[in-house]
Design a protein around this motif. Sequence first.
Motif, PDB file in Angstrom:
ATOM      1  N   ILE A   1       1.063  -1.331   0.102  1.00 35.53           N
ATOM      2  CA  ILE A   1      -0.019  -0.065   0.064  1.00 35.53           C
ATOM      3  C   ILE A   1       0.844   1.174  -0.039  1.00 35.53           C
ATOM      4  O   ILE A   1       1.746   1.442   1.130  1.00 35.53           O
ATOM      5  N   ASP A   2       0.921   1.959  -1.190  1.00 34.81           N
ATOM      6  CA  ASP A   2       1.689   3.097  -1.204  1.00 34.81           C
ATOM      7  C   ASP A   2       1.008   4.438  -1.447  1.00 34.81           C
ATOM      8  O   ASP A   2       1.287   5.538  -1.729  1.00 34.81           O
ATOM      9  N   GLU A   3      -0.407   4.204  -1.857  1.00 32.82           N
ATOM     10  CA  GLU A   3      -1.290   5.481  -2.001  1.00 32.82           C
ATOM     11  C   GLU A   3      -2.591   4.885  -1.676  1.00 32.82           C
ATOM     12  O   GLU A   3      -3.056   3.780  -1.584  1.00 32.82           O
ATOM     13  N   PHE A   4      -3.523   5.916  -1.785  1.00 30.94           N
ATOM     14  CA  PHE A   4      -5.198   5.516  -1.490  1.00 30.94           C
ATOM     15  C   PHE A   4      -5.866   6.300  -2.518  1.00 30.94           C
ATOM     16  O   PHE A   4      -5.215   7.510  -3.152  1.00 30.94           O
ATOM     17  N   LYS A   5      -7.095   5.985  -2.548  1.00 30.93           N
ATOM     18  CA  LYS A   5      -8.141   6.888  -3.257  1.00 30.93           C
ATOM     19  C   LYS A   5      -8.892   7.902  -2.592  1.00 30.93           C
ATOM     20  O   LYS A   5      -9.323   7.769  -1.525  1.00 30.93           O
ATOM     21  N   GLY A   6      -9.197   9.275  -3.126  1.00 32.54           N
ATOM     22  CA  GLY A   6      -9.883  10.001  -2.510  1.00 32.54           C
ATOM     23  C   GLY A   6      -9.768  11.436  -2.926  1.00 32.54           C
ATOM     24  O   GLY A   6      -8.854  11.876  -3.745  1.00 32.54           O
ATOM     25  N   ASP A   7     -10.692  12.450  -2.800  1.00 32.27           N
ATOM     26  CA  ASP A   7     -10.503  13.708  -3.234  1.00 32.27           C
ATOM     27  C   ASP A   7      -9.815  14.628  -2.177  1.00 32.27           C
ATOM     28  O   ASP A   7     -10.527  15.681  -1.673  1.00 32.27           O
ATOM     29  N   VAL A   8      -8.384  14.378  -2.108  1.00 30.57           N
ATOM     30  CA  VAL A   8      -7.636  15.076  -1.464  1.00 30.57           C
ATOM     31  C   VAL A   8      -6.317  15.411  -2.100  1.00 30.57           C
ATOM     32  O   VAL A   8      -5.894  14.823  -2.978  1.00 30.57           O
ATOM     33  N   GLU A   9      -5.494  16.432  -1.687  1.00 29.86           N
ATOM     34  CA  GLU A   9      -4.415  17.046  -2.728  1.00 29.86           C
ATOM     35  C   GLU A   9      -3.354  15.797  -2.686  1.00 29.86           C
ATOM     36  O   GLU A   9      -2.830  15.624  -3.672  1.00 29.86           O
ATOM     37  N   ASN A  10      -3.119  15.213  -1.474  1.00 27.97           N
ATOM     38  CA  ASN A  10      -1.854  14.352  -1.534  1.00 27.97           C
ATOM     39  C   ASN A  10      -2.414  12.844  -0.915  1.00 27.97           C
ATOM     40  O   ASN A  10      -3.016  12.661   0.015  1.00 27.97           O
ATOM     41  N   THR A  11      -2.578  11.842  -1.803  1.00 26.12           N
ATOM     42  CA  THR A  11      -2.819  10.637  -1.761  1.00 26.12           C
ATOM     43  C   THR A  11      -1.921   9.478  -1.379  1.00 26.12           C
ATOM     44  O   THR A  11      -1.932   8.530  -1.639  1.00 26.12           O
ATOM     45  N   GLY A  12      -0.448  10.053  -1.210  1.00 22.97           N
ATOM     46  CA  GLY A  12       0.395   9.109  -0.954  1.00 22.97           C
ATOM     47  C   GLY A  12       0.940   9.247   0.621  1.00 22.97           C
ATOM     48  O   GLY A  12       0.504  10.197   1.303  1.00 22.97           O
ATOM     49  N   PHE A  13       1.854   8.508   1.050  1.00 25.82           N
ATOM     50  CA  PHE A  13       2.254   8.830   2.304  1.00 25.82           C
ATOM     51  C   PHE A  13       3.625   9.128   2.349  1.00 25.82           C
ATOM     52  O   PHE A  13       4.493   9.222   1.230  1.00 25.82           O
ATOM     53  N   SER A  14       3.770   9.998   3.599  1.00 24.82           N
ATOM     54  CA  SER A  14       5.380  10.394   3.842  1.00 24.82           C
ATOM     55  C   SER A  14       5.833   9.955   5.088  1.00 24.82           C
ATOM     56  O   SER A  14       5.360  10.393   6.125  1.00 24.82           O
ATOM     57  N   GLY A  15       6.494   9.185   5.182  1.00 26.67           N
ATOM     58  CA  GLY A  15       7.151   8.410   6.305  1.00 26.67           C
ATOM     59  C   GLY A  15       6.144   8.133   7.353  1.00 26.67           C
ATOM     60  O   GLY A  15       6.148   8.495   8.600  1.00 26.67           O
ATOM     61  N   PRO A  16       5.294   6.827   6.987  1.00 22.75           N
ATOM     62  CA  PRO A  16       4.254   6.598   8.171  1.00 22.75           C
ATOM     63  C   PRO A  16       4.944   5.509   9.022  1.00 22.75           C
ATOM     64  O   PRO A  16       5.853   4.803   8.696  1.00 22.75           O
ATOM     65  N   THR A  17       4.573   6.063  10.329  1.00 25.24           N
ATOM     66  CA  THR A  17       5.157   5.267  11.303  1.00 25.24           C
ATOM     67  C   THR A  17       4.593   4.252  12.246  1.00 25.24           C
ATOM     68  O   THR A  17       4.899   3.486  13.063  1.00 25.24           O
ATOM     69  N   ASP A  18       3.204   4.298  11.944  1.00 27.74           N
ATOM     70  CA  ASP A  18       2.178   3.333  12.660  1.00 27.74           C
ATOM     71  C   ASP A  18       1.051   3.213  11.892  1.00 27.74           C
ATOM     72  O   ASP A  18       0.503   4.014  11.240  1.00 27.74           O
TER      73      ASP A  18
END
Length: 499
Positions: free
Chosen positions: A105-122
């Motif tokens: 899982i490196d991205e998600f779907k949705g009406d937001v500006e950023n649909t990726g992750f940046s340093g997910p920690t938990d």
Amino acid sequence: MKRMIKRIGALALGAVIISGSSMVVCAEENYTYNYDWWGDVQGSPDFYTVTGAYTSVELGLDKNLSSPRGLFAAGNLIYLCDTGNNRIIELEKVSESELEVVRIIDEFKGDVENTGFSGPTDIAVSEEGDFYIADKGNARILKLDKDLNYLMQFDKPVDSTLDPAAIFQPSKIAIDTAGRVYCVASGINKGLIKYENNGEFSGFVGATKVRFNWTDYIWKRFATQAQRDRMESFVPTEYDNLYMDYEGFIFVVEGDQEAEDLKANTDSAVRRLNLLGNDILVRNGDWVVYGDLYMGSGGGYEGPSSFKDVTALDNDVYICMDDNRGRLFGYDEQGRMLFACGGNGNMDGYFKKPAALEHIGTDLIVLDSMDCSLTLFTPTEFGNLVYQAMEQFDAGEYDASEASWRRAMELNGNYDLAYIGIGRALLSQERYEEALDYFEIKYDADNYSKAYKQYRKEWVEEHIGGIIAVILALFLIPMSIGKVKAIKHEIDVADIFRR
């Protein structure tokens, strides 16, 4: 009195950093060990054994793991936060020693500006399958459905006591069955951040106790304002991690403490918080719950244990992870140490920098951030016997619990909890006199008093007839003798007057 002497001795020992002591050497020589009533290190049969160690190669990943930080288990699924690669890896435990990659899982779907992750920690997953992700680099906590559709996000709390210029950095999260989110965030030391299920910030829970040095405190009272500004402030410290147990209580751990702080605040290393933020962790063990009692130095490692994660099994056993020496410490619901195992190293069962701990059933999963690996642990015969004995006792199966503890004692004759477990099983079977012997062997004064009270009551009930007879005899015999003497005296007096 014995317990008071023992605890005073423990504090005295803990006040000294022991270098190269025989006790530290003993702990290093045994992969699994425990402490007896006197605080001596006792080697033990292994409580857990390694059933699998996985790096990027064994998992068959397209690129190597990079600084992984978070771990969550739900059923047979394991979610790993590959922090450096800005992604989450979903794994399935298909057998005792086999993991398979389900999806990345490196991205998600949705009406937001950023649909990726940046340093997910938990990451945490609800019973409905919704994902809650601490997207630290993007200063948010995301909520996604099981198909990775964006639902909502939890942002920086709006609170007047927080620095408005500070960046929100959620590092660890947990959720309850109602969808409320509890968060540990870097730079926020007011306790756990609590969000309602609608995303609304509802306050802080369970702030740590403020600790300070009395000398500095007194000096501050007489220092100038400029001097006070340069001195360290007395403020609560931050939690390092949290875990929501099956009853809805939150375990929290606080690492990176000085030995003096741990000795002065023996409840600070790990706590169990209720909904009001009060610590309800039971601490009836012989020793305080903060890992190693002896803090020898060597090999670049010194100071006390530093708990960085905790997980709680459904049998009320909780296990703390020490990232200082790479060890795991297991405790029962009373705060008695069941085992300590592990260490720093490159072999299976040892770690370079353990970052996260989880469990599936009674199996343990440890994530090493430096080695970029996962290690699976399964209880050994000895470990299973201890767990079995505890669960049988809780279920009211006292005969079976006694038998399990006796088998465990055959494997480890120095295991204090086996003697105490047998004693408790005998006590519950109303075999009080036998229970006394086992409690006496391991200096369990509390349970000895309980057994002795019942044994005394039972003995009195069995001998009540004889006791009453003796008491009556003590009263009636003297009375009878006195009466006989009085009658004899009257007869003698009457004889004299007849003459």
